[in-house]
Scaffold this motif. Structure first.
Motif, mmCIF file in Angstrom:
data_model
loop_
_atom_site.group_PDB
_atom_site.id
_atom_site.type_symbol
_atom_site.label_atom_id
_atom_site.label_comp_id
_atom_site.label_asym_id
_atom_site.label_seq_id
_atom_site.Cartn_x
_atom_site.Cartn_y
_atom_site.Cartn_z
ATOM 1 N N VAL A 92 -30.030 -25.685 -37.789
ATOM 2 C CA VAL A 92 -29.815 -25.061 -39.091
ATOM 3 C C VAL A 92 -31.184 -24.764 -39.689
ATOM 4 C CG1 VAL A 92 -28.801 -25.297 -41.394
ATOM 5 C CG2 VAL A 92 -27.674 -26.355 -39.420
ATOM 6 N N ASP A 93 -31.384 -23.532 -40.109
ATOM 7 C CA ASP A 93 -32.659 -23.151 -40.707
ATOM 8 C C ASP A 93 -32.896 -23.966 -41.981
ATOM 9 O OD1 ASP A 93 -34.918 -21.015 -40.864
ATOM 10 O OD2 ASP A 93 -34.010 -20.994 -42.859
ATOM 11 N N ILE A 94 -34.122 -24.440 -42.166
ATOM 12 C CA ILE A 94 -34.420 -25.296 -43.314
ATOM 13 C C ILE A 94 -34.150 -24.571 -44.631
ATOM 14 C CG2 ILE A 94 -36.287 -26.456 -44.568
ATOM 15 C CD1 ILE A 94 -37.412 -27.307 -41.862
ATOM 16 N N GLN A 95 -34.509 -23.320 -44.706
ATOM 17 C CA GLN A 95 -34.263 -22.589 -45.952
ATOM 18 C C GLN A 95 -32.765 -22.478 -46.231
ATOM 19 O OE1 GLN A 95 -36.837 -21.753 -48.014
ATOM 20 N NE2 GLN A 95 -35.163 -21.461 -49.490
ATOM 21 N N GLU A 96 -31.971 -22.443 -45.177
ATOM 22 C CA GLU A 96 -30.521 -22.410 -45.357
ATOM 23 C C GLU A 96 -30.024 -23.708 -45.987
ATOM 24 O OE1 GLU A 96 -26.509 -21.900 -42.579
ATOM 25 O OE2 GLU A 96 -28.476 -21.253 -41.804
ATOM 26 N N ILE A 97 -30.637 -24.845 -45.604
ATOM 27 C CA ILE A 97 -30.282 -26.130 -46.216
ATOM 28 C C ILE A 97 -30.642 -26.119 -47.697
ATOM 29 C CG2 ILE A 97 -30.761 -28.613 -46.221
ATOM 30 C CD1 ILE A 97 -31.366 -28.339 -43.201
ATOM 31 N N ILE A 98 -31.850 -25.664 -48.003
ATOM 32 C CA ILE A 98 -32.313 -25.623 -49.397
ATOM 33 C C ILE A 98 -31.411 -24.707 -50.226
ATOM 34 C CG2 ILE A 98 -34.240 -25.074 -50.917
ATOM 35 C CD1 ILE A 98 -34.829 -27.400 -49.013
ATOM 36 N N ASP A 99 -31.159 -23.514 -49.701
ATOM 37 C CA ASP A 99 -30.320 -22.563 -50.436
ATOM 38 C C ASP A 99 -28.897 -23.087 -50.592
ATOM 39 O OD1 ASP A 99 -32.506 -20.888 -50.602
ATOM 40 O OD2 ASP A 99 -31.881 -19.589 -48.949
ATOM 41 N N GLY A 100 -28.397 -23.768 -49.557
ATOM 42 C CA GLY A 100 -27.052 -24.327 -49.630
ATOM 43 C C GLY A 100 -26.939 -25.376 -50.722
ATOM 44 N N GLU A 140 -40.428 -32.375 -42.944
ATOM 45 C CA GLU A 140 -40.512 -30.921 -43.052
ATOM 46 C C GLU A 140 -39.521 -30.406 -44.094
ATOM 47 O OE1 GLU A 140 -40.426 -26.875 -40.275
ATOM 48 O OE2 GLU A 140 -39.975 -28.823 -39.370
ATOM 49 N N VAL A 141 -38.301 -30.942 -44.052
ATOM 50 C CA VAL A 141 -37.285 -30.541 -45.033
ATOM 51 C C VAL A 141 -37.660 -31.039 -46.427
ATOM 52 C CG1 VAL A 141 -34.855 -30.704 -45.687
ATOM 53 C CG2 VAL A 141 -35.475 -30.532 -43.268
ATOM 54 N N ALA A 142 -38.117 -32.283 -46.522
ATOM 55 C CA ALA A 142 -38.436 -32.876 -47.825
ATOM 56 C C ALA A 142 -39.549 -32.109 -48.530
ATOM 57 C CB ALA A 142 -38.832 -34.341 -47.648
#
Length: 320
Positions: free
Chosen positions: A96-104, A129-131
């Protein structure tokens, strides 16, 4: 040549092609890599209380993510299909793309992202990286962990995580018998994090057949000594290799009384029908409504981190 992993207290020395006990960290072509990097085995939106965190943004939701793996072998593991090395690959991870997690998280009105379900220590490179991206975009970060940090991992992780729930499973004997680990690094991590600005809550899953009231008292004093303010004592239900009877509510009540000898101001009974409201430790004013019987509300009696009745400072982060 062996390479030394510093992601947890074990400091595994790995030969070429060898994987650590966690089932994730592998020596490959002269480098240590995290197998399945970025492939999520779980992604969900949860109430933050499910972590459990009761004093950090209560009533909010959090975007929860997990990769596979764990560095303990708890016989009662509640998430063994995504954590224990014998089950590697049973649930296919999805990149899952990290930006997709943030946007979600933003789209679902989650003010935080939680690293949870399995053990984030063993995939901490991805977690960080996500944090870092999350904090750049104004989201809080939460780590739910067994707490078996290495010193190196603590130094890497603490600057990027806002709130922790750490499992303290039992005493040293309990860890040896049921977890394949040690309580020493957990207690050290609790002490270390307790001295930082990060929010900290601790959870102990109480097993009626394995925990004694004396053990609970000992843990209570150890946590109090390390400055812990919030402790969740949660009922055990049979899972994985542990088929003992579930913990009774009556034993959990006794465990709560034993826990209170340690003078920790906020103690909660998890997985139970008992009241899980927050009260002022000084004047006993109701501040946050019961988490299991109604929608969660921070009441007007809690203003700017203080009880409005007696002005006692209440530990936590309760939003603006």
């Amino acid at each position: 040549m062996k390479l030394r992993c510093d992601f947890c207290y074990r400091h595994c020395q790995l030969e070429e092609g060898q994987t650590g006990l966690c089932g994730v960290r592998t020596h490959k072509e002269g480098k240590l890599i995290t197998s399945g990097y970025g492939a999520l085995v779980s992604l969900a939106v949860d109430p933050v209380e499910k972590k459990p965190l009761y004093h950090f943004l209560p009533g909010s939701r959090t975007m929860s993510i997990a990769m596979f793996g764990c560095n303990l072998t708890c016989q009662f593991c509640q998430n063994y299909l995504i954590s224990q090395s014998d089950f590697a690959g049973v649930i296919a991870g999805q990149p899952v793309d990290i930006q997709e997690i943030i946007d979600g998280a933003k789209d679902r009105h989650c003010p935080s992202i939680s690293f949870t379900y399995s053990e984030p220590l063993v995939w901490q490179d991805y977690m960080l990286e996500v944090a870092k991206r999350a904090k750049q975009e104004g989201l809080a970060t939460i780590m739910v962990t067994n707490g078996t940090f290495s010193e190196e991992a603590l130094a890497r992780i603490v600057p990027w995580i806002d709130a922790y729930n750490i499992d303290l499973k039992g005493d040293e004997s309990f860890y040896h018998r049921l977890c394949g680990g040690s309580d020493e690094p957990v207690l050290e991590a609790i002490r270390y994090i307790g001295r930082t600005k990060a929010h900290l809550e601790v959870t102990t899953m109480v097993m009626e057949s394995m925990h004694t009231l004396s053990m609970i008292e000992t843990l209570a004093h150890a946590l109090h000594e390390r400055g812990v303010q919030v402790w969740h004592l949660s009922r055990f239900f049979p899972n994985y290799h542990c088929t003992e009877a579930e913990t009774s509510e009556s034993f959990l009540r006794q465990a709560l009384e034993a826990a209170r000898t340690g003078s920790i101001p906020y103690i909660y009974a998890g997985n139970s029908g008992m009241d899980q409201s927050t009260y002022c430790p000084s004047c006993h004013e109701l501040l946050v409504t019961d988490r299991i019987r109604s929608s969660i509300h921070v009441l007007p009696t809690l203003k700017q981190g203080r009880c409005s009745s007696c002005r006692y400072p209440i530990y936590g982060r309760f939003g603006s």
